[in-house]
Design a protein around this motif. Sequence first.
Motif, PDB file in Angstrom:
ATOM      1  N   ASN A 462       0.844  -1.204   0.000  1.00  0.00           N
ATOM      2  CA  ASN A 462       0.000   0.000   0.000  1.00  0.00           C
ATOM      3  C   ASN A 462       0.868   1.237   0.000  1.00  0.00           C
ATOM      4  O   ASN A 462       1.918   1.257   0.642  1.00  0.00           O
ATOM      5  CB  ASN A 462      -0.853   0.049   1.274  1.00  0.00           C
ATOM      6  N   LEU A 463       0.386   2.252  -0.706  1.00  0.00           N
ATOM      7  CA  LEU A 463       1.145   3.503  -0.771  1.00  0.00           C
ATOM      8  C   LEU A 463       0.136   4.643  -0.862  1.00  0.00           C
ATOM      9  O   LEU A 463      -0.870   4.514  -1.570  1.00  0.00           O
ATOM     10  CB  LEU A 463       2.001   3.425  -2.030  1.00  0.00           C
ATOM     11  N   PHE A 464       0.381   5.719  -0.139  1.00  0.00           N
ATOM     12  CA  PHE A 464      -0.569   6.837  -0.175  1.00  0.00           C
ATOM     13  C   PHE A 464       0.136   8.108  -0.624  1.00  0.00           C
ATOM     14  O   PHE A 464       1.341   8.261  -0.425  1.00  0.00           O
ATOM     15  CB  PHE A 464      -1.214   7.019   1.204  1.00  0.00           C
ATOM     16  N   ILE A 465      -0.653   8.977  -1.240  1.00  0.00           N
ATOM     17  CA  ILE A 465      -0.071  10.217  -1.777  1.00  0.00           C
ATOM     18  C   ILE A 465      -0.976  11.372  -1.371  1.00  0.00           C
ATOM     19  O   ILE A 465      -2.201  11.273  -1.514  1.00  0.00           O
ATOM     20  CB  ILE A 465       0.011  10.173  -3.323  1.00  0.00           C
ATOM     21  N   ILE A 466      -0.374  12.463  -0.909  1.00  0.00           N
ATOM     22  CA  ILE A 466      -1.192  13.646  -0.598  1.00  0.00           C
ATOM     23  C   ILE A 466      -0.669  14.871  -1.339  1.00  0.00           C
ATOM     24  O   ILE A 466       0.522  14.963  -1.656  1.00  0.00           O
ATOM     25  CB  ILE A 466      -1.257  13.951   0.928  1.00  0.00           C
ATOM     26  N   GLY A 467      -1.574  15.785  -1.622  1.00  0.00           N
ATOM     27  CA  GLY A 467      -1.202  17.047  -2.264  1.00  0.00           C
ATOM     28  C   GLY A 467      -2.305  18.056  -2.029  1.00  0.00           C
ATOM     29  O   GLY A 467      -3.434  17.688  -1.677  1.00  0.00           O
ATOM     30  N   LEU A 476      -3.769  12.299  -7.192  1.00  0.00           N
ATOM     31  CA  LEU A 476      -4.632  11.282  -7.822  1.00  0.00           C
ATOM     32  C   LEU A 476      -3.936  10.662  -9.034  1.00  0.00           C
ATOM     33  O   LEU A 476      -3.980   9.458  -9.267  1.00  0.00           O
ATOM     34  CB  LEU A 476      -5.970  11.905  -8.257  1.00  0.00           C
ATOM     35  N   GLU A 477      -3.272  11.511  -9.816  1.00  0.00           N
ATOM     36  CA  GLU A 477      -2.563  11.019 -11.005  1.00  0.00           C
ATOM     37  C   GLU A 477      -1.378  10.135 -10.599  1.00  0.00           C
ATOM     38  O   GLU A 477      -1.091   9.119 -11.238  1.00  0.00           O
ATOM     39  CB  GLU A 477      -2.115  12.222 -11.861  1.00  0.00           C
ATOM     40  N   SER A 478      -0.702  10.513  -9.496  1.00  0.00           N
ATOM     41  CA  SER A 478       0.417   9.682  -9.010  1.00  0.00           C
ATOM     42  C   SER A 478      -0.092   8.290  -8.694  1.00  0.00           C
ATOM     43  O   SER A 478       0.555   7.280  -9.002  1.00  0.00           O
ATOM     44  CB  SER A 478       1.010  10.274  -7.727  1.00  0.00           C
ATOM     45  N   ALA A 479      -1.284   8.239  -8.073  1.00  0.00           N
ATOM     46  CA  ALA A 479      -1.846   6.931  -7.708  1.00  0.00           C
ATOM     47  C   ALA A 479      -2.107   6.112  -8.964  1.00  0.00           C
ATOM     48  O   ALA A 479      -1.783   4.921  -9.021  1.00  0.00           O
ATOM     49  CB  ALA A 479      -3.125   7.127  -6.910  1.00  0.00           C
ATOM     50  N   ILE A 480      -2.677   6.751  -9.994  1.00  0.00           N
ATOM     51  CA  ILE A 480      -2.935   6.015 -11.247  1.00  0.00           C
ATOM     52  C   ILE A 480      -1.629   5.468 -11.806  1.00  0.00           C
ATOM     53  O   ILE A 480      -1.533   4.308 -12.194  1.00  0.00           O
ATOM     54  CB  ILE A 480      -3.586   6.913 -12.321  1.00  0.00           C
ATOM     55  N   LYS A 481      -0.600   6.327 -11.871  1.00  0.00           N
ATOM     56  CA  LYS A 481       0.670   5.887 -12.480  1.00  0.00           C
ATOM     57  C   LYS A 481       1.197   4.657 -11.745  1.00  0.00           C
ATOM     58  O   LYS A 481       1.617   3.686 -12.355  1.00  0.00           O
ATOM     59  CB  LYS A 481       1.733   6.998 -12.399  1.00  0.00           C
ATOM     60  N   ILE A 482       1.184   4.734 -10.390  1.00  0.00           N
ATOM     61  CA  ILE A 482       1.772   3.630  -9.613  1.00  0.00           C
ATOM     62  C   ILE A 482       0.924   2.363  -9.750  1.00  0.00           C
ATOM     63  O   ILE A 482       1.441   1.273  -9.989  1.00  0.00           O
ATOM     64  CB  ILE A 482       1.970   4.072  -8.142  1.00  0.00           C
ATOM     65  N   GLN A 483      -0.403   2.527  -9.623  1.00  0.00           N
ATOM     66  CA  GLN A 483      -1.290   1.352  -9.747  1.00  0.00           C
ATOM     67  C   GLN A 483      -1.092   0.658 -11.088  1.00  0.00           C
ATOM     68  O   GLN A 483      -0.935  -0.535 -11.176  1.00  0.00           O
ATOM     69  CB  GLN A 483      -2.773   1.773  -9.762  1.00  0.00           C
ATOM     70  N   GLU A 484      -1.172   1.450 -12.166  1.00  0.00           N
ATOM     71  CA  GLU A 484      -1.299   0.809 -13.475  1.00  0.00           C
ATOM     72  C   GLU A 484      -0.050   0.062 -13.906  1.00  0.00           C
ATOM     73  O   GLU A 484      -0.161  -0.942 -14.594  1.00  0.00           O
ATOM     74  CB  GLU A 484      -1.804   1.777 -14.555  1.00  0.00           C
ATOM     75  N   VAL A 485       1.129   0.524 -13.492  1.00  0.00           N
ATOM     76  CA  VAL A 485       2.310  -0.211 -13.966  1.00  0.00           C
ATOM     77  C   VAL A 485       2.935  -1.126 -12.923  1.00  0.00           C
ATOM     78  O   VAL A 485       3.545  -2.129 -13.275  1.00  0.00           O
ATOM     79  CB  VAL A 485       3.384   0.730 -14.579  1.00  0.00           C
ATOM     80  N   SER A 486       2.777  -0.792 -11.608  1.00  0.00           N
ATOM     81  CA  SER A 486       3.450  -1.642 -10.606  1.00  0.00           C
ATOM     82  C   SER A 486       2.466  -2.552  -9.883  1.00  0.00           C
ATOM     83  O   SER A 486       2.888  -3.445  -9.149  1.00  0.00           O
ATOM     84  CB  SER A 486       4.172  -0.773  -9.570  1.00  0.00           C
ATOM     85  N   TYR A 487       1.184  -2.322 -10.066  1.00  0.00           N
ATOM     86  CA  TYR A 487       0.101  -3.071  -9.401  1.00  0.00           C
ATOM     87  C   TYR A 487       0.140  -2.925  -7.876  1.00  0.00           C
ATOM     88  O   TYR A 487      -0.470  -3.704  -7.151  1.00  0.00           O
ATOM     89  CB  TYR A 487       0.101  -4.566  -9.770  1.00  0.00           C
ATOM     90  N   ILE A 488       0.883  -1.937  -7.379  1.00  0.00           N
ATOM     91  CA  ILE A 488       0.853  -1.650  -5.936  1.00  0.00           C
ATOM     92  C   ILE A 488      -0.414  -0.850  -5.673  1.00  0.00           C
ATOM     93  O   ILE A 488      -0.775   0.034  -6.465  1.00  0.00           O
ATOM     94  CB  ILE A 488       2.096  -0.832  -5.511  1.00  0.00           C
ATOM     95  N   HIS A 489      -1.097  -1.155  -4.585  1.00  0.00           N
ATOM     96  CA  HIS A 489      -2.299  -0.389  -4.261  1.00  0.00           C
ATOM     97  C   HIS A 489      -1.884   1.019  -3.822  1.00  0.00           C
ATOM     98  O   HIS A 489      -1.280   1.203  -2.765  1.00  0.00           O
ATOM     99  CB  HIS A 489      -3.086  -1.088  -3.141  1.00  0.00           C
ATOM    100  N   GLY A 509       5.784   2.242   8.876  1.00  0.00           N
ATOM    101  CA  GLY A 509       6.511   1.976   7.629  1.00  0.00           C
ATOM    102  C   GLY A 509       5.718   2.223   6.359  1.00  0.00           C
ATOM    103  O   GLY A 509       6.269   2.135   5.258  1.00  0.00           O
ATOM    104  N   THR A 510       4.396   2.535   6.453  1.00  0.00           N
ATOM    105  CA  THR A 510       3.605   2.759   5.230  1.00  0.00           C
ATOM    106  C   THR A 510       4.213   3.902   4.416  1.00  0.00           C
ATOM    107  O   THR A 510       4.329   5.029   4.909  1.00  0.00           O
ATOM    108  CB  THR A 510       2.141   3.143   5.582  1.00  0.00           C
ATOM    109  N   PRO A 511       4.600   3.642   3.161  1.00  0.00           N
ATOM    110  CA  PRO A 511       5.174   4.741   2.383  1.00  0.00           C
ATOM    111  C   PRO A 511       4.119   5.772   1.979  1.00  0.00           C
ATOM    112  O   PRO A 511       3.031   5.411   1.533  1.00  0.00           O
ATOM    113  CB  PRO A 511       5.756   4.056   1.144  1.00  0.00           C
ATOM    114  N   CYS A 512       4.441   7.042   2.162  1.00  0.00           N
ATOM    115  CA  CYS A 512       3.529   8.127   1.775  1.00  0.00           C
ATOM    116  C   CYS A 512       4.307   9.152   0.974  1.00  0.00           C
ATOM    117  O   CYS A 512       5.370   9.618   1.414  1.00  0.00           O
ATOM    118  CB  CYS A 512       2.968   8.827   3.006  1.00  0.00           C
ATOM    119  N   LEU A 513       3.785   9.475  -0.194  1.00  0.00           N
ATOM    120  CA  LEU A 513       4.404  10.538  -0.998  1.00  0.00           C
ATOM    121  C   LEU A 513       3.728  11.844  -0.626  1.00  0.00           C
ATOM    122  O   LEU A 513       2.502  11.925  -0.646  1.00  0.00           O
ATOM    123  CB  LEU A 513       4.177  10.294  -2.482  1.00  0.00           C
TER     124      LEU A 513
END
Length: 595
Positions: A462-467, A476-489, A509-513
């Motif tokens: 799992n990975l979360f992004i805030i802006g 939201l776009e960062s989430a799409i990029k990560i989901q679509e190519v790495s299949y990480i939630h 330890g949850t990674p957050c951008l």
Amino acid sequence: MCGIFAVSGEETKAGEMVLRGLKKLEYRGYDSWGVAVRTETSGSIDIAKEVGKISSVKRTFSASSESMGHTRWATHGGVTKSNAHPHKVGRVTIVHNGIFENYEAWKKKLVGTHHGASVKFKSETDTEVIAGMMSEQITRLRDNEITSKKISEIIRKVCAEIQGRFAILVMVEGVPGIFAARRGSPLIIGRGEKETFIASDIPAFLERTNVVNYLDDDELVYISGGKAEFSNLRTGERVKKRNVTVKWRVEEAEKGEFPHFMIKEIFEQKDTIARAINHEDKMLVKAAKLLHSANGAYFVACGTAHKVAMAAEYFFSEVAGRKINVVPASEMPSFEKFVNKKTVIIAVSQSGETADVLEILERGKKRGAKILALTNVESSSIARMANVHLPIHAGPEKAVASTKAATAQMALLFLLAFADSNQINFGRFVLRSTAASINDLLNPRYEDRIRRVAKRIIKHDNLFIIGRGSLYPMALESAIKIQEVSYIHAQGFAAGELKHGPIALIEKGTPCLVLGDDQETVSNATELKARGAFIIGVSPTKQSVFDEWLRVPDCNGAQAIATIIPVQILAYHLAVLRGLDPDMPRNLAKSVTVK
Ligand code: G6P
């Protein structure tokens, strides 16, 4: 979605050529493939098809100067060999992109009525029904009546019954040449000297010719050798087409020294952002005038283009003091009642062919709305429907994950917001310096740094992004990029929304951008860190709360453009480190031409 490629010429290895061309259309996304060849010796049409990737397929076909092929992205019927195209019924072989919405009724009609004998359909596809409809008509003819003219007539009749969007190619045993018709799905004719091509996109034949004719909706073309005859699909009247020389270069559509298209296209942003704003002022003024004349404006787009439109909503608000509604194209039907002749619909689409967007534009036009479109394909259906079209000039984008097209769209929309407030020159100045600093940023050392960060988080599911502000859509776009190519939630949030739910998901330890370094976002990062999150800051300045920092230049109001770039690189490396092919993510297609 599906890729289509055909050749008719002097070649005797047409099958092999079609296989090569289909490989160039791989980026469109597919799950199975097939090739039909008209064999030189007997004139019969032979078909080879398989489930899976075409890239590694090496095979030969019978000698032939005519062949057509297809890469399928399943809609009707599962991913099986029998559902793969081409489909053959009687003398008719066909490949098809799109959806035949009323096929079931026709299927029922055909079973039992096929010249006295039932058609035994071998697949679950809507496509085979089209072949059945044509074959049924042919069986009523005597042999000497089966001519190219007659086949064109049959295609016209059958197409008149099809509800939905389509592009079809037809080969008929006993009649040389290949027929193609379109309504809503792209088909481009390549004009070689002694051969003619038909493809759903130019890269399929670019190594042989850059002279093309664009088939329009409700047009039919009959190709045979070096000749192409165009006619109206409804009336049969002859249509004259203009030869267009396209500027795409073969290298632009190839990977070159890069391991994948995605990383190549990310690095191309060194140039594409500057190229996107290289528009004459008069075009921007024309687009701005259209907005001025509006009483109500809507951005409609899908996927990444929708996130770009959301960022542009902030640009217009901040720069031009204009509120533009942003609606995913698939949700727009709920708001169509507000669309009238004073409305401007702004379509943002890389391919210019996305079915959900096209449908909204068609219906909006009927209600009198004006259309402003930004696309990467000047000949696309969306571009041609627009009252004003602004091309983004990003060059072919082949990786499914949109990168350079997204930043080019943002740059052009940013400039348009300035045009809307009579400050084109200042907008250009900001964007030129943004482009220059991105040029400095994109180097192998920077990529290496991001690869190291990817290694640190690769094990997490799992990975979360805030802006905040225009960086919220980038989360939201960062989430799409990560989901679509790495299949990480991955999930993106407005930084201020964190405390209203998402923070419950944070564990040690949850990674957050964290996109941005403004005070409020930094305090949100601190809240995340207090719950154990591993913070990766993406911002112009380094903050003590960051465990890792990815520097981006300070770009004034254009920050969204710069901020997404390191995330694109991160998504790419997460995919590669997980052993995945970032260019062809599972289940996804580059150009979504069906609803
Ligand atoms: C697909 C692609 C996305 C793209 C979206 C909209 O989902 O995988 O990358 O953003 O379609 O496509 P468009 O061509 O309209 O920008």
